[in-house]
Design a protein around this motif. Structure first.
Motif, short mmCIF file in Angstrom:
data_model
loop_
_atom_site.label_atom_id
_atom_site.label_comp_id
_atom_site.label_asym_id
_atom_site.label_seq_id
_atom_site.Cartn_x
_atom_site.Cartn_y
_atom_site.Cartn_z
N ALA A 103 0.81 -1.12 -0.06
CA ALA A 103 -0.08 -0.13 -0.26
C ALA A 103 1.23 1.13 0.00
CB ALA A 103 -1.17 -0.19 0.96
N GLY A 104 1.44 1.85 1.20
CA GLY A 104 2.66 2.51 0.64
C GLY A 104 3.55 2.38 -0.52
N GLN A 105 3.97 2.07 -1.14
CA GLN A 105 4.72 2.03 -1.97
C GLN A 105 3.57 2.56 -3.49
OE1 GLN A 105 6.53 -1.44 -4.46
NE2 GLN A 105 8.39 -0.26 -4.41
N ALA A 106 2.75 2.10 -3.33
CA ALA A 106 1.54 1.84 -4.25
C ALA A 106 0.81 3.78 -4.30
CB ALA A 106 0.16 0.74 -4.31
N ARG A 107 0.85 4.00 -3.61
CA ARG A 107 0.83 5.32 -2.50
C ARG A 107 1.40 6.20 -3.13
NH1 ARG A 107 -1.35 9.30 -3.64
NH2 ARG A 107 -2.49 10.65 -1.97
N GLN A 108 2.46 5.44 -2.78
CA GLN A 108 3.48 6.98 -3.15
C GLN A 108 4.10 7.53 -5.18
OE1 GLN A 108 7.86 6.10 -1.52
NE2 GLN A 108 8.42 7.64 -2.39
N ALA A 109 3.48 6.23 -5.33
CA ALA A 109 3.56 6.03 -7.11
C ALA A 109 2.19 6.94 -7.88
CB ALA A 109 3.54 4.86 -7.37
N ALA A 110 0.91 6.32 -7.36
CA ALA A 110 -0.07 7.09 -7.46
C ALA A 110 -0.42 8.22 -7.48
CB ALA A 110 -1.24 6.13 -6.63
N GLN A 111 -0.86 9.64 -8.72
CA GLN A 111 -1.87 9.76 -8.59
C GLN A 111 -2.54 10.54 -8.94
OE1 GLN A 111 0.00 12.79 -11.70
NE2 GLN A 111 -0.57 15.14 -10.46
N ALA A 112 -3.27 10.72 -8.69
CA ALA A 112 -5.32 11.10 -8.14
C ALA A 112 -5.61 12.43 -9.18
CB ALA A 112 -5.49 12.46 -6.81
N GLN A 113 -6.91 12.48 -9.80
CA GLN A 113 -6.75 13.48 -10.99
C GLN A 113 -8.78 13.02 -10.88
OE1 GLN A 113 -5.66 10.94 -14.60
NE2 GLN A 113 -6.74 9.10 -14.49
N LEU A 114 -9.40 13.79 -11.28
CA LEU A 114 -10.71 14.13 -11.44
C LEU A 114 -11.22 13.38 -12.58
CD1 LEU A 114 -11.53 17.92 -10.28
CD2 LEU A 114 -11.85 15.58 -9.14
N VAL A 115 -12.18 12.72 -13.06
CA VAL A 115 -12.63 12.27 -14.31
C VAL A 115 -14.59 12.77 -14.52
CG1 VAL A 115 -13.10 10.25 -15.31
CG2 VAL A 115 -10.78 10.30 -14.12
N VAL A 116 -14.61 13.87 -15.05
CA VAL A 116 -15.83 14.28 -15.46
C VAL A 116 -16.09 14.09 -16.56
CG1 VAL A 116 -14.50 16.79 -15.56
CG2 VAL A 116 -16.59 16.60 -15.15
N PHE A 117 -17.25 13.58 -16.63
CA PHE A 117 -18.30 13.05 -17.97
C PHE A 117 -19.38 14.40 -18.33
CE2 PHE A 117 -16.59 9.93 -15.62
CZ PHE A 117 -15.65 8.88 -16.90
N ASP A 118 -19.50 14.02 -19.37
CA ASP A 118 -20.42 14.99 -20.25
C ASP A 118 -21.33 14.10 -20.53
OD1 ASP A 118 -22.12 16.78 -22.05
OD2 ASP A 118 -20.67 17.87 -22.26
N VAL A 119 -22.77 14.08 -20.12
CA VAL A 119 -23.70 12.48 -19.51
C VAL A 119 -25.44 13.91 -20.22
CG1 VAL A 119 -24.84 11.21 -18.11
CG2 VAL A 119 -22.40 11.78 -18.17
N SER A 120 -26.09 12.56 -19.88
CA SER A 120 -27.53 13.21 -20.77
C SER A 120 -28.16 11.35 -20.14
CB SER A 120 -28.08 13.25 -22.00
OG SER A 120 -29.52 13.33 -22.20
N SER A 121 -29.45 11.67 -19.05
CA SER A 121 -29.78 10.37 -18.91
C SER A 121 -31.36 10.52 -18.57
CB SER A 121 -29.52 9.75 -16.85
OG SER A 121 -28.65 9.11 -17.33
N ALA A 122 -32.08 9.91 -19.19
CA ALA A 122 -33.56 10.30 -19.64
C ALA A 122 -34.01 8.96 -18.98
CB ALA A 122 -33.40 9.84 -21.14
N ALA A 123 -35.66 8.98 -18.15
CA ALA A 123 -35.94 8.27 -17.83
C ALA A 123 -37.78 8.43 -18.05
CB ALA A 123 -35.87 8.01 -16.19
N PRO A 124 -38.62 7.46 -18.49
CA PRO A 124 -39.95 7.65 -18.65
C PRO A 124 -41.06 8.20 -17.65
CG PRO A 124 -39.45 5.08 -18.63
CD PRO A 124 -38.54 5.55 -18.23
N LEU A 125 -41.41 9.60 -17.12
CA LEU A 125 -42.43 10.01 -16.30
C LEU A 125 -43.69 9.68 -16.74
CD1 LEU A 125 -40.86 13.60 -15.98
CD2 LEU A 125 -40.80 11.66 -14.35
#
Length: 678
Positions: A103-125
């Motif tokens: 865990a320590g080695q992986a945490r040191q090697a990893a870099q965080a990033q934001l992943v943002v999506f352009d999305v449209s969802s539809a559901a019947p009313l």
């Protein structure tokens, strides 16, 4: 195991009727990445151990050979209290790694990033209606970001599962992931989400349930990565009555493009810029819908019908005609007083129906004279405590289109005043607000060539803040006939010569038509000129003059400089705004803080005799006093003001606090005095 958002109703507005603080976003996530280059620096044994542990934590491999964690849900900020501010929410990210040995080695090697999506969802009313959840992202100026499509299958599936949980209709929800983008720590992104009722047959939105805009970024502090999120604006029409938080800013140039895109046919295309494809123009129906949301029409007063005249009684056909009185005989000599006129003979009974009798005429009344339109400049002092001279000079400068520089200590309301001046001159939300930065160069202010993300080395011209504002000015003049304002906050945080050197001459309106802001030599597709009626407002903290960049005389003389201090009518303004507080609260506050006269306040040992605090400070204290009481509220707000004070100053403030009946504040000041270095 795949990490998804399992909370039903995840993206209900932050202004839902019941305040909920455990809601997760469904279109923006955090993710950790271990790049292939980082793995190559490890020994084969270490690489194998990391890869084996990663598969157990449901990590995957990207196209470049790097390792990607599952998407990590990000929590929404809590609902701000009515009338309160929405401070940024900061939350630490968990590191999804189960193997303790690596865990320590992986945490040191990893870099965080934001992943943002352009999305449209539809559901019947039911029937022809659909419920649409439309989510889009942009930069902090509201401009589209370059994005990529299609989204990797595993990421797309996680978004679809989160959207189904959010809509609450499971498999009936149809989600389209148009594009995505990953952003490193420190880079900000703005998201907007809309929940709409959509009519497919008419291909238009019939109802807006809510709109909400947020700002996001990741920050790395002491080896820990944190998600910083702030609610910027929201309009909720789902709950018990319409509620809003800074809803008018949804019409500003930074937010309206996203909002209009979401309202245009339910967001059937991405707002982000894909290769060789730009976002479609918003529809007129979307513009009309957003305008109605932000400026609802005033209901017409109910029509009052005039009362009907009473009907005369129906004639009785069997009744005998009334006898005719004989005319009086004239006297031999006329009387001294004139005689009254004889009564008219009774009219014979008519055989015609009563409806033939004409109704008596109602005298026509003249419509009331129209009331003169209120002066919008005069309404500013109802929203902020400001001296009449400050307002008069600012108005004269802006009406002549002279650049305006508001100076003063922190908390005197410079930024709020700048936005109110811009709205009066340009219309609600019709301004661009940016904060100057020490890293600014001419490229950030005017524009220049920048390397664009993607395969290969590509350059593209990116306009700077002034050039973008000039373009929006022209669009505003064509659409509304009113200018667009640029507000540069904390003006002296930027290096003046490096950032504004090329702008120096153009601040004089006489030279704006003779030289462009940017041209072909800068990489721009065409020459862009600064309009002669361009509106520029800047604010400057004069308390930080010694620690920040100085403004040269050549630059400062091109501005109309207006000092903003503690206004003379501050107390009367606060008495009107905080009339609900217990009697005596305001008097106790002023007894400790002071009126703003440095000499008398220092002699009495009041706060304003030693440091300058403005109306914003007073309102912050009063707002917190509603829940905490005045003593605790002052203790929390005074602490940042004590760093530059010596022992004698702190002792004078301690004595004033005890005399005023603020024991907790007095104890804090006594401790600060003991720790003071001089």
């Amino acid at each position: 195991m795949t990490t998804t958002c399992a909370t039903s109703g995840c993206c209900l507005s932050a202004l839902s009727p019941t305040r909920r603080t455990d809601m997760n976003f469904t279109t923006i996530f955090a993710q950790y990445k271990i790049a292939r280059e980082t793995l190559a620096t490890l020994s084969p044994e270490q690489q194998e151990a990391l890869e084996r542990a990663a598969w157990g934590a449901d990590w995957s491999t990207d196209a470049g050979g790097g390792m990607l964690s599952p998407l990590l849900p990000l929590q929404m900020p809590p609902d701000p209290e009515p009338g309160g501010a929405a401070p940024p929410q900061t939350r630490a990210l968990d590191f999804p790694w189960a193997d303790r040995a690596t865990a320590g080695q992986a945490r040191q090697a990893a870099q965080a990033q934001l992943v943002v999506f352009d999305v449209s969802s539809a559901a019947p009313l039911g029937g022809e209606m659909r419920l649409i959840h439309s989510a889009h992202f942009a930069d902090m100026q509201g401009d589209p970001l370059i994005a990529y499509a299609p989204a990797p299958h595993k990421l797309g599936q996680q978004v679809i599962q989160a959207e189904r949980a959010d809509m609450g209709l499971g498999q009936l929800t149809r989600t389209t992931v148009f594009a995505y983008r990953a952003l490193p720590p420190g880079q900000e992104v703005r998201t907007l989400e809309a929940r709409l009722v959509f009519l497919p047959r008419k291909n238009q939105v019939s109802k807006v349930r809510w709109l909400a805009a947020y700002d996001h970024q990741l920050q790395v502090q002491g080896g820990e990565t944190r998600h910083v999120c702030q609610l910027r604006a929201a309009l909720d029409q789902e709950g018990n009555g319409k509620r809003s938080f800074h809803a008018s800013t949804l019409g500003s140039t930074q937010l309206s493009p996203l909002a209009l895109h979401a309202l245009s046919a339910g967001g059937t295309r991405p707002y982000a810029t894909l290769e060789n494809e730009t976002a479609p123009a918003p529809t007129p129906a979307a513009r009309h819908l957003l305008d109605e949301l932000l400026n609802p029409p005033v209901p017409a007063p109910p029509k009052v019908k005039p009362p009907k005249p009473p009907k005369p009684p129906k004639a009785n056909r069997k009744a005998k005609p009334a006898p005719v009185a004989p005319e009086p005989v004239e006297a031999a000599s006329p009387p001294e007083e004139p005689a009254a006129e004889p009564p008219a003979p009774a009219a014979p009974v008519s055989e015609a129906p009563a409806t033939d009798i004409p109704a008596p005429e109602v005298p026509a009344t003249e419509p009331p004279a129209p009331q003169p339109a209120p002066d919008p400049w005069a309404a500013i002092d109802a929203r902020i405590a400001v001296d009449e001279d400050v307002l008069a000079v600012s108005r004269a400068a802006l009406e002549r289109r002279r650049p305006l520089l508001l100076t003063g200590a922190p908390g005197t309301g410079k930024t709020l005043l700048a936005t109110l001046l811009a709205e009066v001159l340009c219309g609600p939300g019709n301004f661009t607000l940016v904060t100057a930065d020490a890293r600014w160069t001419s490229s950030e202010v005017l524009g220049g060539l920048r390397v664009m993300p993607g395969e290969g080395l590509r350059y593209s011209f990116v306009p700077g803040v002034v050039t973008r504002a000039a373009q929006r000015h022209r669009e505003s003049m064509q659409a509304t006939g009113r200018p667009h304002a640029l507000i540069i906050d904390e003006f002296n945080r930027a290096h003046q010569d490096e950032a504004f050197g090329r702008l120096l001459t153009l601040l004089d309106p006489a030279y704006r038509s003779q030289m462009p802001l940017v041209g072909v030599q800068d990489g721009a597709p065409e020459d862009v000129f600064l309009p002669a009626d361009f509106v520029l407002i800047a604010t400057m903290n004069d308390a930080d003059v010694g620690r920040l960049h100085e403004i040269g005389s050549a630059l400062q003389r091109r501005f109309v400089t207006v000092p903003v201090g503690v206004p003379a009518g501050e107390r009367a303004f606060l008495e009107r705004s905080w009339a609900h507080l217990p009697a005596g609260t305001l008097g106790t506050l002023y007894d400790f803080v002071g009126s703003g006269d440095p000499v008398s306040d220092r002699e009495a040992g009041r706060l304003r005799g030693f440091v300058t605090v403005g109306t914003f400070f007073m309102e912050e204290v009063l707002g917190m006093a509603t829940d905490l009481g005045l003593d605790r509220a002052l203790r929390s707000q005074v602490a940042p003001q004590l760093g530059s004070l010596g022992r004698s100053d702190l002792a004078a403030l301690e004595a004033r606090a005890r005399q005023t009946g603020l024991p907790k504040l007095a104890a804090q000041l006594a401790t600060a005095g003991q720790q003071a270095p001089f």
